[in-house]
Design an enzyme around this catalytic site. Structure first.
Site, short mmCIF file in Angstrom:
data_model
loop_
_atom_site.label_atom_id
_atom_site.label_comp_id
_atom_site.label_asym_id
_atom_site.label_seq_id
_atom_site.Cartn_x
_atom_site.Cartn_y
_atom_site.Cartn_z
N ASP A 1 0.91 -7.56 7.22
CA ASP A 1 0.20 -7.04 8.22
C ASP A 1 -0.04 -7.88 8.08
O ASP A 1 -1.01 -8.64 7.08
CB ASP A 1 -0.22 -5.53 9.13
CG ASP A 1 -1.09 -5.37 8.74
OD1 ASP A 1 -1.62 -5.49 7.53
OD2 ASP A 1 -1.35 -4.30 8.69
N CYS B 1 0.21 -3.61 3.91
CA CYS B 1 -1.38 -3.40 4.78
C CYS B 1 -2.43 -3.38 3.92
O CYS B 1 -2.49 -4.00 3.51
CB CYS B 1 -0.38 -2.74 5.43
SG CYS B 1 -0.91 -0.92 5.75
N THR C 1 -3.98 -0.11 3.63
CA THR C 1 -4.20 1.09 2.74
C THR C 1 -2.30 1.13 2.29
O THR C 1 -2.26 1.56 0.96
CB THR C 1 -3.90 2.29 3.17
OG1 THR C 1 -3.07 2.59 4.55
CG2 THR C 1 -5.25 1.99 3.29
N HIS D 1 13.23 7.75 -11.16
CA HIS D 1 13.17 8.46 -10.86
C HIS D 1 13.56 9.09 -9.49
O HIS D 1 14.71 10.23 -9.11
CB HIS D 1 12.36 10.04 -11.28
CG HIS D 1 11.87 10.45 -12.67
ND1 HIS D 1 11.11 11.62 -13.02
CD2 HIS D 1 12.74 10.23 -13.96
CE1 HIS D 1 11.06 11.32 -14.17
NE2 HIS D 1 12.47 10.87 -14.54
N HIS E 1 18.46 12.66 -12.13
CA HIS E 1 18.15 12.27 -10.48
C HIS E 1 18.59 12.24 -9.60
O HIS E 1 18.38 11.90 -7.93
CB HIS E 1 17.64 11.03 -11.14
CG HIS E 1 16.07 11.20 -12.23
ND1 HIS E 1 14.59 12.70 -12.13
CD2 HIS E 1 16.21 11.29 -13.77
CE1 HIS E 1 14.55 13.21 -12.93
NE2 HIS E 1 15.58 12.16 -14.22
#
Length: 149
Positions: free
Chosen positions: A7, A64, A66, A97, A132
């Site tokens: 963004d 973005c 954060t 994992h 995993h």
């Protein structure tokens, strides 16, 4: 091919991510945005996530402010396991994992050099499989709306 998107808050980090892709010789497809004009991060997260989910792209990197919002939006697309990383250890483990197929980064949280290190490690780490794989399979069952119990 790697899907990339951001963004307006992630726009300044995108060239640094592209530099790593170029350095590693990994082709990419840019799903926008390409300006600082305010846009809605879910649109861009979904564009990249849909490209990964459909198989058009093998993995995705989205940005973005954060990494949280765009990552949450991407994770709503069926088949996406998006991780928001702020350190190299989490980036490595999310591939090793958890077989994460999308990486979300926060341009307002990370410096460009740390972001580049995270991208390199995330791209260069292969899924370990074995025990995993069973756990990733459980995540996939949840994604399909199935119960684990």
């Amino acid at each position: 091919m790697i899907a990339i998107a951001c963004d307006h808050a992630g726009i300044d980090l995108k060239p640094h991510v592209i530099a790593v892709l170029d350095e590693l010789g990994i082709p990419y497809k840019d799903f926008g945005t390409n300006s600082h004009e305010s846009v809605d991060y879910p649109v861009y997260g979904a564009r990249a996530a849909n490209a990964v989910a459909s198989g058009e792209c093998s993995m995705g990197i989205i940005m973005c402010g954060t990494g949280v919002g765009i990552g949450m939006a991407a994770s709503k697309v069926h088949g996406i396991r998006c991780v928001n990383c702020t350190d190299t250890y989490s980036a490595k483990m999310s591939r090793l994992h958890n077989n994460a197929n999308m990486l979300a980064l926060g341009a307002r949280v990370l410096g460009s050099e740390l972001a580049k290190d995270i991208v390199r490690i995330w791209l260069m780490t292969a899924f370990e499989g074995e025990r995993h794989a069973r756990r990733v399979g459980m995540i996939d069952r949840l994604d399909r709306g199935e119960s684990l119990e």
